[in-house]
Design an enzyme around this catalytic site. Structure first.
Site, short mmCIF file in Angstrom:
data_model
loop_
_atom_site.label_atom_id
_atom_site.label_comp_id
_atom_site.label_asym_id
_atom_site.label_seq_id
_atom_site.Cartn_x
_atom_site.Cartn_y
_atom_site.Cartn_z
N PRO A 1 52.80 34.12 42.69
CG PRO A 1 50.81 36.02 44.36
CD PRO A 1 51.90 35.83 42.98
CG ASN A 2 51.36 30.90 47.32
OD1 ASN A 2 51.90 30.72 47.98
ND2 ASN A 2 50.54 32.35 47.16
CE1 TYR B 1 46.54 26.70 40.37
CE2 TYR B 1 46.18 25.66 42.49
CZ TYR B 1 46.23 26.18 41.62
OH TYR B 1 44.67 27.44 42.71
CG ASN C 1 49.37 31.92 36.30
OD1 ASN C 1 48.74 32.70 37.01
ND2 ASN C 1 49.60 30.74 36.20
CB ALA D 1 46.45 35.18 44.64
CD GLU E 1 44.81 37.53 32.70
OE1 GLU E 1 43.98 38.20 31.88
OE2 GLU E 1 44.37 36.92 33.94
CG HIS F 1 44.71 32.53 35.21
ND1 HIS F 1 44.91 32.83 35.80
CD2 HIS F 1 44.33 33.70 34.38
CE1 HIS F 1 44.95 34.15 35.42
NE2 HIS F 1 45.03 34.97 35.14
NE ARG G 1 40.57 27.24 41.41
CZ ARG G 1 41.24 27.22 41.56
NH1 ARG G 1 42.68 27.44 40.95
NH2 ARG G 1 41.99 26.72 43.02
O1 CA2 Z 1 45.17 28.49 37.66
C1 CA2 Z 1 46.55 29.45 37.87
O2 CA2 Z 1 47.21 29.98 37.30
C2 CA2 Z 1 45.74 30.63 39.65
O3 CA2 Z 1 46.46 31.63 38.56
C3 CA2 Z 1 46.87 29.62 39.94
C4 CA2 Z 1 46.52 30.82 41.24
C5 CA2 Z 1 44.86 31.35 41.21
O4 CA2 Z 1 45.31 32.06 42.35
C6 CA2 Z 1 44.22 31.87 40.62
O5 CA2 Z 1 43.26 31.64 40.88
C7 CA2 Z 1 44.52 31.12 39.40
C8 CA2 Z 1 47.25 30.10 42.18
C9 CA2 Z 1 48.16 29.76 42.80
C10 CA2 Z 1 48.86 28.71 43.49
O6 CA2 Z 1 49.41 27.61 43.03
C11 CA2 Z 1 50.13 26.51 43.58
C12 CA2 Z 1 50.65 25.67 43.80
C13 CA2 Z 1 50.82 24.21 44.03
C14 CA2 Z 1 50.24 24.91 45.32
C15 CA2 Z 1 49.86 25.32 46.25
C16 CA2 Z 1 49.78 26.73 45.29
#
Ligand code: CA2
Length: 146
Positions: free
Chosen positions: A12-13, A25, A77, A80, A101, A103, A110
């Protein structure tokens, strides 16, 4: 005829990549990441399917499908869901191939709620903090292992 088949799953996201929070990111979009993975796979004669979903059940359905369609490995990946989803862990536990996996960020640097991953209980390898290079490193490792 492909050598192997890999499924790339983004949680997600991650469809928002490149639009917000580039300091965490990066600037690449999800399409940029997937295009590079497709090119890398094609160079080595591997088949690749890249998918993103904001829905836990859709990610689980994709893992179930991978059990039956000859997929050799999954790069995931879970975003969340990494930190919450026993259901994704259970689905991966029913998949016989390799699981890496990935990230983008270093989750261990974090908030503490990001330090635990259900998926790591199943993953054969975990890459965190290398940005989009982490996906390519995961694919390289899978290809090298054959
Ligand atoms: O670091 C990663 O790849 C995560 O899997 C990203 C997740 C986070 O919840 C994990 O703890 C670590 C969040 C992805 C959200 O992606 C966004 C990208 C751009 C703008 C907003 C959110």
């Amino acid at each position: 005829m492909s050598v192997g088949k890999v499924l790339v799953l983004h949680g997600p996201n991650l469809n928002l990549l490149g639009t917000r929070q580039p300091e965490i990111y990066g600037h690449e979009t999800l399409a940029d990441i997937d295009d590079a993975l497709r090119a890398q796979a094609a160079d080595h004669g591997w088949a690749i399917d890249c998918r993103q979903s904001n829905h836990e059940g859709e990610l689980i359905d994709a893992i179930h499908a991978a059990r039956l369609d000859g997929t050799a490995a999954i790069i995931i990946n879970p975003a969340a869901y990494t930190h919450t989803s026993v259901a994704i862990l259970d689905a991966l536990n029913a998949f016989d191939g390799r699981v890496i996996e990935v990230h983008l960020s270093n989750v261990h640097k974090r908030e503490s709620f990001r330090h635990h991953s259900y998926v790591s209980l199943r993953a054969d390898g975990v890459i965190a903090g290398l940005g989009s290079r982490g996906y390519r490193a995961a694919l390289e490792a899978l290809i090298a292992a054959g």
